[in-house]
Design a protein around this motif. Structure first.
Motif, PDB file in Angstrom:
ATOM      1  N   TRP A 243       0.815  -1.214   0.000  1.00  0.00           N
ATOM      2  CA  TRP A 243       0.000   0.000   0.000  1.00  0.00           C
ATOM      3  C   TRP A 243       0.851   1.267   0.000  1.00  0.00           C
ATOM      4  N   TYR A 282      -4.363  11.850   6.741  1.00  0.00           N
ATOM      5  CA  TYR A 282      -4.495  12.217   5.327  1.00  0.00           C
ATOM      6  C   TYR A 282      -5.045  13.636   5.243  1.00  0.00           C
ATOM      7  N   GLU A 287     -13.652  11.637   1.656  1.00  0.00           N
ATOM      8  CA  GLU A 287     -14.110  10.701   0.627  1.00  0.00           C
ATOM      9  C   GLU A 287     -12.933  10.017  -0.048  1.00  0.00           C
ATOM     10  N   ARG A 288     -11.921  10.817  -0.393  1.00  0.00           N
ATOM     11  CA  ARG A 288     -10.741  10.226  -1.026  1.00  0.00           C
ATOM     12  C   ARG A 288      -9.964   9.371  -0.018  1.00  0.00           C
ATOM     13  N   GLU A 290     -11.243   7.550   2.352  1.00  0.00           N
ATOM     14  CA  GLU A 290     -11.930   6.267   2.421  1.00  0.00           C
ATOM     15  C   GLU A 290     -11.523   5.361   1.258  1.00  0.00           C
ATOM     16  N   GLN A 291     -11.397   5.937   0.085  1.00  0.00           N
ATOM     17  CA  GLN A 291     -10.964   5.140  -1.074  1.00  0.00           C
ATOM     18  C   GLN A 291      -9.541   4.627  -0.897  1.00  0.00           C
ATOM     19  N   LEU A 292      -8.672   5.478  -0.374  1.00  0.00           N
ATOM     20  CA  LEU A 292      -7.268   5.093  -0.239  1.00  0.00           C
ATOM     21  C   LEU A 292      -7.071   3.978   0.783  1.00  0.00           C
ATOM     22  N   ALA A 294      -9.159   1.614   1.566  1.00  0.00           N
ATOM     23  CA  ALA A 294      -9.935   0.404   1.277  1.00  0.00           C
ATOM     24  C   ALA A 294      -9.070  -0.854   1.214  1.00  0.00           C
TER      25      ALA A 294
END
Length: 480
Positions: A243, A282, A287-288, A290-292, A294
């Protein structure tokens, strides 16, 4: 010139009771001697393993007190040590003069210039609190109780590290009392050599009485922890390494492995468990964020998951560092790279079956931390990771702790570039390999430059209570 090339100085007269009484009249803060009421409390900091045992303590109430204390030490050939909070205490002062700066705790924020000016004893929590109403944030570390000055002199890898770089890179000015008892106001323009040497190599060059640095336009974060149980540790480590190769510079993170003892004073959800804590900070949108994260959540069920958008003033809740003073010892390695098999070996060595408790933390570096040094002296900027080991000390188990740390760090030796000065805790100057420890903080060129500067500023070697000063002939006292 090397430090051991310094010419020996004639012995100065030891201070008498009349001398210390005169010093007490010359300063506003307390002057304490062994046996005085308050002596033990004054010499004790957050790190309890190696308490100072000075011949004289000056509890400085301002820069003038520091000047008087340094001049007194020079007149009587008393080596000088400095303590604010005592988190990073690396060498106990046996004899000599200890300057404590905890009374010098002022913090001033200029919201227009986006700067803060702090006195020598200020802690990061004060700066965060003062900057937050203006939508600003300092480049603080994970614990609000850590002193600003020593952290910054060692470089400073904090909550916003990958986004903005080392705290030392954003210092605008430093007020420094050098060994001649002179108070200097330093900037990159006025004295670029000394100013740059302080920022990353400044421990042992003098006593900082104040510092001014830039603040960042950060009012909120997406952050918190993902916590996994023992059955997922190996998968967490593999996933984390993959990651970190994909995330943007706005993401600063670490993973900590902790085998908690089964003690009643611990929260029930931690007691007796082996857990992996992924810490996230972060600066982009939630929202971004949460995507990162995942791919990390996909590792498996979590014991805890409190990732959220938060005001920056709550950033200390990400790491949840202990706030109670205790005894500990620590070592570290700055790594150019790392593979999952080596990291899993570190986990096996330091986990529940280890002979003593060991907290392991792997910080993802790079991003803005890899930027060119500019005027500072922070070493090993090419490092991608910092592996940190810390163990509480109970009684006489230092040998067991040091042996465990050495074995764990040997697993990552192929990728090792050096050490971070800020994550060396304990009397490393007394180790059999003390010279190697000292040399590992900076490269040879930086060591030569620092040693030459020190020979000019402090030929008497007043500031010698740092392990590297005593341990190595070719480097400055770089370990704080």
């Amino acid at each position: 010139m090397e430090i051991n090339d310094l010419a020996p100085q004639p012995a100065a007269p030891a201070p008498t009771a009349r001398d210390t009484a005169a010093l007490a009249r010359a300063v506003r803060g307390p002057v304490l001697l062994p046996g005085d009421d308050g002596y033990d409390a004054e010499r004790t900091g957050f790190q309890l393993a190696h308490p100072h045992r000075p011949a004289v303590i000056v509890g400085a109430a301002g820069a003038d007190d520091v000047v008087a204390a340094v001049r007194f030490a020079g007149a009587h050939d008393l080596p000088v040590a400095v303590q604010a909070t005592g988190h990073g205490l690396a060498a106990g002062t046996d004899g000599g003069l200890l300057i404590t700066t905890k009374r010098m705790a002022g913090v001033t924020v200029d919201p227009v210039a986006r700067t803060a000016r702090v006195a020598a004893g200020a802690v990061w929590g004060q700066v965060v609190e003062a900057a937050a109403p203006h939508g600003l944030a300092p480049l603080n570390g994970s614990s609000p109780g850590v002193g600003v000055v020593s952290y910054t002199l060692g470089g400073g890898v904090g909550v916003l590290a990958r986004t903005y770089g080392y705290a030392a890179d954003h210092v605008r000015a430093v007020d420094l009392v050098t060994a001649d008892g002179r108070l200097r106001h330093l900037t990159a323009e006025r004295d670029p050599e000394l100013f740059g040497a302080l920022l990353g190599g400044g421990h042992g060059l003098g006593v900082v009485t104040a510092m001014e640095f830039a603040l960042m336009p950060v009012a909120r974060l997406y952050g918190g922890q993902l916590v996994f149980g023992a059955e997922h540790v190996d998968d967490v480590l593999s996933a984390y390494l993959r990651w970190t190769g994909t995330v943007p510079d706005e993401m600063t993170s670490s993973v900590a492995l902790i085998a908690y003892p089964d003690l009643p004073q611990l929260p029930e959800q931690l007691r007796g468990r082996y857990l992996a804590h992924l810490r996230i900070a972060y600066t982009g949108s939630a929202e971004r964020g949460e995507q990162l994260v995942a791919p990390l959540r996909a590792v498996g069920p979590r014991v805890g998951d409190d990732l959220r958008e938060m005001p920056y003033a709550e950033s200390h809740t990400i790491h949840r560092d202990p706030s109670d003073p205790h005894a500990y010892d620590g070592d570290n390695a700055l790594l150019g790279d790392l593979d999952a098999a080596a990291l899993r070996r570190v986990a096996r060595l330091t986990g529940p079956a280890a002979p003593t408790m060991c907290v392991v933390q792997l910080n993802h570096l790079g991003g803005a931390l890899a930027a060119p040094a500019g005027s500072g002296t922070v070493g090993h900027r090419a490092a991608r990771y910092a592996l940190r080991l810390l163990s509480p000390l109970q009684g006489d188990d230092l040998g067991t702790v040091r042996a465990l740390h050495a074995e764990a760090l040997a697993a990552v030796e192929p990728w090792r570039l050096g050490r971070s000065v800020n994550f060396l805790f304990g009397r490393h100057g007394e180790r059999p390999d003390a010279a190697e420890v000292a040399r590992s903080v900076h490269d040879a060129d930086a060591r030569r430059r620092l040693a030459a500067l020190m020979s000019r500023l402090d030929p008497q070697r007043l500031f010698r209570f740092h392990p590297a000063a005593a341990a190595t002939p070719d480097g400055p006292p770089a370990v704080a």
